[in-house]
Design a protein around this motif. Sequence first.
Motif, PDB file in Angstrom:
ATOM      1  N   SER A 172      -2.287 -25.707   8.031  1.00 39.48           N
ATOM      2  CA  SER A 172      -1.380 -25.219   6.994  1.00 39.48           C
ATOM      3  C   SER A 172      -1.149 -23.734   7.279  1.00 39.48           C
ATOM      4  O   SER A 172      -2.006 -23.062   7.876  1.00 39.48           O
ATOM      5  CB  SER A 172      -1.989 -25.423   5.605  1.00 39.48           C
ATOM      6  N   VAL A 173       0.024 -23.236   6.887  1.00 40.44           N
ATOM      7  CA  VAL A 173       0.348 -21.832   7.185  1.00 40.44           C
ATOM      8  C   VAL A 173       0.840 -21.150   5.914  1.00 40.44           C
ATOM      9  O   VAL A 173       1.763 -21.646   5.253  1.00 40.44           O
ATOM     10  CB  VAL A 173       1.429 -21.727   8.296  1.00 40.44           C
ATOM     11  N   GLY A 174       0.207 -20.011   5.577  1.00 43.14           N
ATOM     12  CA  GLY A 174       0.581 -19.266   4.379  1.00 43.14           C
ATOM     13  C   GLY A 174       1.479 -18.086   4.723  1.00 43.14           C
ATOM     14  O   GLY A 174       1.155 -17.294   5.607  1.00 43.14           O
ATOM     15  N   VAL A 175       2.636 -17.993   4.049  1.00 46.77           N
ATOM     16  CA  VAL A 175       3.609 -16.925   4.317  1.00 46.77           C
ATOM     17  C   VAL A 175       4.245 -16.488   2.990  1.00 46.77           C
ATOM     18  O   VAL A 175       4.006 -17.098   1.950  1.00 46.77           O
ATOM     19  CB  VAL A 175       4.713 -17.410   5.289  1.00 46.77           C
ATOM     20  N   ARG A 176       5.090 -15.448   3.076  1.00 48.48           N
ATOM     21  CA  ARG A 176       5.725 -15.006   1.831  1.00 48.48           C
ATOM     22  C   ARG A 176       7.248 -15.186   1.838  1.00 48.48           C
ATOM     23  O   ARG A 176       7.883 -14.937   0.829  1.00 48.48           O
ATOM     24  CB  ARG A 176       5.369 -13.546   1.556  1.00 48.48           C
ATOM     25  N   LYS A 177       7.835 -15.561   2.996  1.00 48.34           N
ATOM     26  CA  LYS A 177       9.298 -15.650   3.067  1.00 48.34           C
ATOM     27  C   LYS A 177       9.767 -17.105   3.139  1.00 48.34           C
ATOM     28  O   LYS A 177       9.176 -17.909   3.886  1.00 48.34           O
ATOM     29  CB  LYS A 177       9.805 -14.935   4.325  1.00 48.34           C
ATOM     30  N   PRO A 178      10.871 -17.446   2.428  1.00 49.64           N
ATOM     31  CA  PRO A 178      11.363 -18.835   2.467  1.00 49.64           C
ATOM     32  C   PRO A 178      11.765 -19.279   3.864  1.00 49.64           C
ATOM     33  O   PRO A 178      11.580 -20.439   4.225  1.00 49.64           O
ATOM     34  CB  PRO A 178      12.584 -18.818   1.527  1.00 49.64           C
ATOM     35  N   GLU A 179      12.266 -18.342   4.704  1.00 47.81           N
ATOM     36  CA  GLU A 179      12.657 -18.772   6.063  1.00 47.81           C
ATOM     37  C   GLU A 179      11.419 -19.150   6.895  1.00 47.81           C
ATOM     38  O   GLU A 179      11.498 -19.997   7.783  1.00 47.81           O
ATOM     39  CB  GLU A 179      13.506 -17.705   6.786  1.00 47.81           C
ATOM     40  N   HIS A 180      10.301 -18.528   6.576  1.00 46.53           N
ATOM     41  CA  HIS A 180       9.063 -18.906   7.274  1.00 46.53           C
ATOM     42  C   HIS A 180       8.568 -20.276   6.795  1.00 46.53           C
ATOM     43  O   HIS A 180       8.058 -21.065   7.588  1.00 46.53           O
ATOM     44  CB  HIS A 180       7.984 -17.839   7.076  1.00 46.53           C
ATOM     45  N   ILE A 181       8.753 -20.544   5.489  1.00 48.14           N
ATOM     46  CA  ILE A 181       8.401 -21.876   4.950  1.00 48.14           C
ATOM     47  C   ILE A 181       9.231 -22.933   5.697  1.00 48.14           C
ATOM     48  O   ILE A 181       8.709 -23.961   6.129  1.00 48.14           O
ATOM     49  CB  ILE A 181       8.699 -21.940   3.417  1.00 48.14           C
ATOM     50  N   ALA A 182      10.508 -22.618   5.905  1.00 49.72           N
ATOM     51  CA  ALA A 182      11.397 -23.559   6.611  1.00 49.72           C
ATOM     52  C   ALA A 182      10.923 -23.770   8.046  1.00 49.72           C
ATOM     53  O   ALA A 182      10.869 -24.901   8.546  1.00 49.72           O
ATOM     54  CB  ALA A 182      12.832 -23.032   6.593  1.00 49.72           C
ATOM     55  N   ARG A 183      10.550 -22.666   8.737  1.00 48.28           N
ATOM     56  CA  ARG A 183      10.105 -22.770  10.140  1.00 48.28           C
ATOM     57  C   ARG A 183       8.817 -23.594  10.251  1.00 48.28           C
ATOM     58  O   ARG A 183       8.676 -24.432  11.149  1.00 48.28           O
ATOM     59  CB  ARG A 183       9.893 -21.353  10.714  1.00 48.28           C
ATOM     60  N   ILE A 184       7.902 -23.375   9.325  1.00 46.22           N
ATOM     61  CA  ILE A 184       6.622 -24.108   9.359  1.00 46.22           C
ATOM     62  C   ILE A 184       6.885 -25.610   9.149  1.00 46.22           C
ATOM     63  O   ILE A 184       6.298 -26.462   9.817  1.00 46.22           O
ATOM     64  CB  ILE A 184       5.658 -23.553   8.273  1.00 46.22           C
ATOM     65  N   THR A 185       7.807 -25.908   8.243  1.00 49.50           N
ATOM     66  CA  THR A 185       8.180 -27.316   7.993  1.00 49.50           C
ATOM     67  C   THR A 185       8.765 -27.918   9.264  1.00 49.50           C
ATOM     68  O   THR A 185       8.411 -29.017   9.679  1.00 49.50           O
ATOM     69  CB  THR A 185       9.216 -27.392   6.844  1.00 49.50           C
ATOM     70  N   GLU A 186       9.653 -27.140   9.915  1.00 48.29           N
ATOM     71  CA  GLU A 186      10.281 -27.612  11.163  1.00 48.29           C
ATOM     72  C   GLU A 186       9.230 -27.883  12.241  1.00 48.29           C
ATOM     73  O   GLU A 186       9.361 -28.807  13.039  1.00 48.29           O
ATOM     74  CB  GLU A 186      11.293 -26.543  11.631  1.00 48.29           C
ATOM     75  N   MET A 187       8.151 -27.075  12.233  1.00 48.86           N
ATOM     76  CA  MET A 187       7.093 -27.233  13.246  1.00 48.86           C
ATOM     77  C   MET A 187       6.180 -28.423  12.923  1.00 48.86           C
ATOM     78  O   MET A 187       5.262 -28.737  13.681  1.00 48.86           O
ATOM     79  CB  MET A 187       6.239 -25.950  13.324  1.00 48.86           C
ATOM     80  N   GLY A 188       6.424 -29.070  11.769  1.00 49.50           N
ATOM     81  CA  GLY A 188       5.611 -30.237  11.393  1.00 49.50           C
ATOM     82  C   GLY A 188       4.282 -29.842  10.774  1.00 49.50           C
ATOM     83  O   GLY A 188       3.358 -30.661  10.694  1.00 49.50           O
ATOM     84  N   LEU A 189       4.169 -28.583  10.324  1.00 52.20           N
ATOM     85  CA  LEU A 189       2.918 -28.117   9.717  1.00 52.20           C
ATOM     86  C   LEU A 189       3.110 -27.994   8.201  1.00 52.20           C
ATOM     87  O   LEU A 189       4.231 -28.083   7.698  1.00 52.20           O
ATOM     88  CB  LEU A 189       2.512 -26.766  10.320  1.00 52.20           C
ATOM     89  N   LYS A 190       2.013 -27.736   7.484  1.00 53.59           N
ATOM     90  CA  LYS A 190       2.096 -27.680   6.016  1.00 53.59           C
ATOM     91  C   LYS A 190       2.282 -26.234   5.560  1.00 53.59           C
ATOM     92  O   LYS A 190       1.392 -25.399   5.791  1.00 53.59           O
ATOM     93  CB  LYS A 190       0.810 -28.278   5.429  1.00 53.59           C
ATOM     94  N   PRO A 191       3.422 -25.934   4.940  1.00 52.80           N
ATOM     95  CA  PRO A 191       3.622 -24.549   4.504  1.00 52.80           C
ATOM     96  C   PRO A 191       3.134 -24.312   3.077  1.00 52.80           C
ATOM     97  O   PRO A 191       3.098 -25.229   2.281  1.00 52.80           O
ATOM     98  CB  PRO A 191       5.143 -24.414   4.548  1.00 52.80           C
ATOM     99  N   PHE A 192       2.753 -23.078   2.776  1.00 59.22           N
ATOM    100  CA  PHE A 192       2.523 -22.707   1.370  1.00 59.22           C
ATOM    101  C   PHE A 192       2.803 -21.215   1.220  1.00 59.22           C
ATOM    102  O   PHE A 192       2.751 -20.454   2.198  1.00 59.22           O
ATOM    103  CB  PHE A 192       1.101 -23.072   0.910  1.00 59.22           C
ATOM    104  N   TYR A 193       3.147 -20.825  -0.007  1.00 60.92           N
ATOM    105  CA  TYR A 193       3.382 -19.400  -0.275  1.00 60.92           C
ATOM    106  C   TYR A 193       2.044 -18.691  -0.480  1.00 60.92           C
ATOM    107  O   TYR A 193       1.128 -19.237  -1.117  1.00 60.92           O
ATOM    108  CB  TYR A 193       4.268 -19.232  -1.512  1.00 60.92           C
ATOM    109  N   LEU A 194       1.957 -17.478   0.029  1.00 58.20           N
ATOM    110  CA  LEU A 194       0.714 -16.709  -0.098  1.00 58.20           C
ATOM    111  C   LEU A 194       0.359 -16.445  -1.560  1.00 58.20           C
ATOM    112  O   LEU A 194      -0.807 -16.273  -1.898  1.00 58.20           O
ATOM    113  CB  LEU A 194       0.845 -15.385   0.663  1.00 58.20           C
ATOM    114  N   SER A 195       1.387 -16.449  -2.405  1.00 60.08           N
ATOM    115  CA  SER A 195       1.118 -16.262  -3.842  1.00 60.08           C
ATOM    116  C   SER A 195       0.281 -17.431  -4.388  1.00 60.08           C
ATOM    117  O   SER A 195      -0.376 -17.300  -5.415  1.00 60.08           O
ATOM    118  CB  SER A 195       2.427 -16.120  -4.619  1.00 60.08           C
ATOM    119  N   ASP A 196       0.283 -18.571  -3.652  1.00 59.02           N
ATOM    120  CA  ASP A 196      -0.523 -19.736  -4.066  1.00 59.02           C
ATOM    121  C   ASP A 196      -1.767 -19.894  -3.182  1.00 59.02           C
ATOM    122  O   ASP A 196      -2.339 -20.985  -3.105  1.00 59.02           O
ATOM    123  CB  ASP A 196       0.314 -21.030  -3.946  1.00 59.02           C
ATOM    124  N   LEU A 197      -2.159 -18.826  -2.502  1.00 55.32           N
ATOM    125  CA  LEU A 197      -3.273 -18.934  -1.540  1.00 55.32           C
ATOM    126  C   LEU A 197      -4.542 -19.506  -2.186  1.00 55.32           C
ATOM    127  O   LEU A 197      -5.195 -20.382  -1.607  1.00 55.32           O
ATOM    128  CB  LEU A 197      -3.548 -17.547  -0.913  1.00 55.32           C
TER     129      LEU A 197
END
Length: 300
Positions: free
Chosen positions: A181-206
């Motif tokens: 899973s990958v924690g980031v703060r930007k929506p475009e990074h959430i999109a990239r992580i999804t594209e990579m087949g990994l689990k995205p989450f916002y750092l605000s929900d760490l």
Amino acid sequence: MLTNQHIAIIGGDARQLEIIRKLTELNADLYLIGFDQLDHGFTGATKCTMDEVKLSTLNAIILPVGGTTIEGEVDTIFSNEKVMLTADQLKQTPSHCTIYSGISNSCLNQMVKEASRTLVCLFERDDVAIYNSIPTVEGTVMMVIQHTDITIHQSNIAVLGLGRVGMSVARTFAALGANVSVGVRKPEHIARITEMGLKPFYLSDLVDNVSDLDVCINTIPAQIVTSQVIAKMPSHTLVIDLASKPGGTDFRYAEKRGIKALLAPGLPGIVAPKTAGKIIANVLTQLLIEQSHKGKENNP
Ligand code: NAP
């Protein structure tokens, strides 16, 4: 070629040897400062001290990856002598003399500003940072294997940050079969992580994304793995903090809770100094050749 280019290489570690090797191949005149205990000799390279080098002839000064300390000292593993760099020394170089370093700090910035010289920080370049992420990831894999009793395959790993290092870390651990899973703060990074087949989450929900972690790998140079986050981790979680010193983890709280948390700086220089040196040497020679061409255009 770098014929008639006078370059001082001041201090450093094994990575500097690749730079020396490459620059001597290109026929540069090298002055090696802080290398008195280096057994190896290089044709075209002269070992000397800061007082012996003719500063007024230098086209470039190459500092180690870490630049200088906050007091202006240049670390070197090849000498027991203290090597200091000062603004007064820089002022004695010609105005076109360029200073190359991996990273900088307030002391080096101030010295360069006072002497009105140009400083190039190689690790700010995307190409260097991306190439350098390769040995960094290999070192991270080594540390995870050393400090856990489970396989990477099928383990739950969170990577914090999707920059140059975070991207390579996430991709490599996923390729080894981990649930990443990958924690980031930007929506475009959430999109990239999804594209990579990994689990995205916002750092605000760490805090809500660490309760089943085997390994947490931080690449964010900000306080992110806080006591609140560590409090929600299982006691067996291993935290590896790759971010530059002081890292982004509350190490004191981790120790108090019995969670193993390791700050792991400088992995490329530890696990693959030759490759890490070549990465720097390749970019550096390209920049020095460009600099020498510009010098010739200005003084034909
Ligand atoms: P980078 O490309 O700049 O990536 C940094 C990441 O951190 C980005 O995803 C960025 O997200 C995020 N970030 C920065 N500040 C943040 C904050 N306050 N809150 C949330 N996210 C934040 O840097 P890099 O090249 O990947 O390097 C990462 C770190 O590793 C650096 O500290 C570097 O010095 C270190 N490093 C260590 C080693 C080693 O051997 N341990 C080797 C190489 C590099 P945004 O895009 O949203 O800003």
